[in-house]
Structures are given as structure tokens and as C-alpha cells.
Design a protein around this motif. Structure first.
Motif, PDB file in Angstrom:
ATOM      1  N   SER A 168      -5.698   4.526   0.363  1.00 27.91           N
ATOM      2  CA  SER A 168      -6.965   4.390   1.101  1.00 27.91           C
ATOM      3  C   SER A 168      -7.987   5.425   0.646  1.00 27.91           C
ATOM      4  CB  SER A 168      -6.723   4.541   2.605  1.00 27.91           C
ATOM      5  OG  SER A 168      -5.895   3.513   3.080  1.00 27.91           O
TER       6      SER A 168
ATOM      7  N   GLY B  21      -1.077   7.653   2.919  1.00 28.70           N
ATOM      8  CA  GLY B  21      -2.450   7.146   2.995  1.00 28.70           C
ATOM      9  C   GLY B  21      -3.282   7.357   1.745  1.00 28.70           C
TER      10      GLY B  21
ATOM     11  N   GLN C 284       0.816  -1.217   0.000  1.00 26.15           N
ATOM     12  CA  GLN C 284       0.000   0.000   0.000  1.00 26.15           C
ATOM     13  C   GLN C 284       0.849   1.267   0.000  1.00 26.15           C
ATOM     14  OE1 GLN C 284      -3.456  -0.096  -0.509  1.00 26.15           O
ATOM     15  NE2 GLN C 284      -2.678  -2.127  -0.989  1.00 26.15           N
TER      16      GLN C 284
END
Length: 200
Positions: free
Chosen positions: A92, A89, A22
Motif C-alpha cells: 500500500s 502494509g 497483497q
């Protein structure tokens, strides 16, 4: 559709020899945003420095958010600094946007038909667009995907890609390598710590 959205969809659809990290994906998405903002005229690059252009609203919410978050003071921000700042992030945020727009659905359990925590792509125009772009061997999309471990074929040149985009792609590749080195260093430190505890 935008390059970040296409990249996210490809990362979920295309076969990969390892799961996409990620953190790597977030860095690549931030790079994809810069490439789309260059294409939209929202910024230019001077060497590796980001020079924002005039302010206007972009049709994609996340891309517009990216344009709004460009630093407009001196000294200009480098592409590398942007990747680390904006990328935190970011995968996400894009996943949440795709789900809110109906491009993702919660998978149902195999034995009990209730939604699980996992999401899967649904058949949509966005998915087909990303698949068509991937199948065509789009050089920017394939280079970004390669940076996170998804390979379309043998690495090659970037035909028709201007120098600014090449600069961004190189910065993404360097940032992913740096993040991987950090992960490996942490793994070694954690293993050494575990060995100390086991030795007591």
C-alpha cells in the motif's frame, strides 16, 4: 528506479495465473528493499543477519525510509524478521508513492466518466524501465516476481547473483510459503466454524 518499484509495476502489468496477494507482494517488496540496500552499501549480510552500515540519505524516499528503519542494536535482525516487520502494509505504501508521483491514475467508470476506486499504470519512464528490466529476464526481478506467482519463464539459475542476494530471495520464498499456509489454515478454520453454525 528501485527494485521494489519495478516489482510493483511488474505485478500490475505482467500476466499472472492468479491475482497477486497483497501480503505476498509486501513480503517480496521488503526483500527487494534489502537487495537494493545491499547494492547501495547500506547493509551487509552475515549468514542471514542484517548488519547496517553507516547512515546516509538515499535518493528514493521509501528506500531511504527502509534504511532508516534498520535495527542497529544487538542481536542483529534476521532477514526473515525484517520481511515480517517491514513488510506489513508495504504494498500500500508503494502504491501510494507511485500514485503521488503520477505513475498511477484512477480509472474512470465505463458508463459514467468519473474516477473509480481502481488505479491503473500510466505510460511513464518508470513503467518502461520496469518493462525493459522484466523483458531482459533480470534474474533478481524475475525471482522476486516468481515468489508472488508471476512467472517469466522456466525457473533457472541465478547467474551473476551473489550469495547475499540469493539468501534474501530464499527468505522471501520461505516467507510467502509460510503466509500461504497461514491463509489456508484460517480458511479451513472459518469453513469449520461456518459448518458448525449451519449444523445448528
Amino acid at each position: 528506479m528501485t527494485t521494489p518499484r519495478d516489482l510493483l509495476i511488474v505485478s500490475m502489468d505482467a500476466p499472472s495465473h492468479r491475482p497477486v496477494e497483497q501480503g505476498d507482494l509486501s513480503l517480496a517488496l521488503a526483500g527487494a528493499e534489502v537487495i537494493d540496500l545491499i547494492g547501495a552499501g547500506a547493509l551487509t549480510l552475515e549468514a542471514e543477519l542484517i548488519l547496517p552500515s553507516g547512515r546516509w540519505t538515499l535518493p528514493d524516499r521509501l528506500l531511504d525510509e527502509a534504511a532508516s528503519s534498520l535495527l542497529r542494536q544487538s542481536p542483529p535482525e534476521s532477514v526473515e524478521d525484517w520481511l515480517w516487520r517491514r513488510g506489513r502494509g508495504l504494498s500500500s505504501a508503494y502504491l501510494a508513492a507511485l500514485e503521488a508521483e503520477g505513475h498511477l491514475a484512477r480509472q474512470r467508470g465505463r458508463w459514467i466518466p468519473v474516477p473509480t476506486g481502481r488505479t491503473a499504470l500510466v505510460d511513464s519512464a518508470a513503467r518502461r524501465h520496469a518493462a525493459d528490466r522484466w523483458a531482459s529476464g533480470d534474474p533478481v526481478l524475475t525471482a522476486l516476481a516468481a515468489a508472488v506467482g508471476i512467472h517469466h519463464g522456466p525457473a533457472g539459475d541465478l547467474p551473476g547473483v551473489d550469495d547475499a542476494v540469493v539468501t534474501v530471495l530464499a527468505a522471501v520464498g520461505d516467507a510467502v510459503v509460510e503466509l500461504d499456509a497461514v491463509r489456508q489454515r484460517r480458511a479451513i478454520e472459518e469453513a469449520a466454524f461456518d459448518n458448525v453454525w449451519r449444523g445448528q
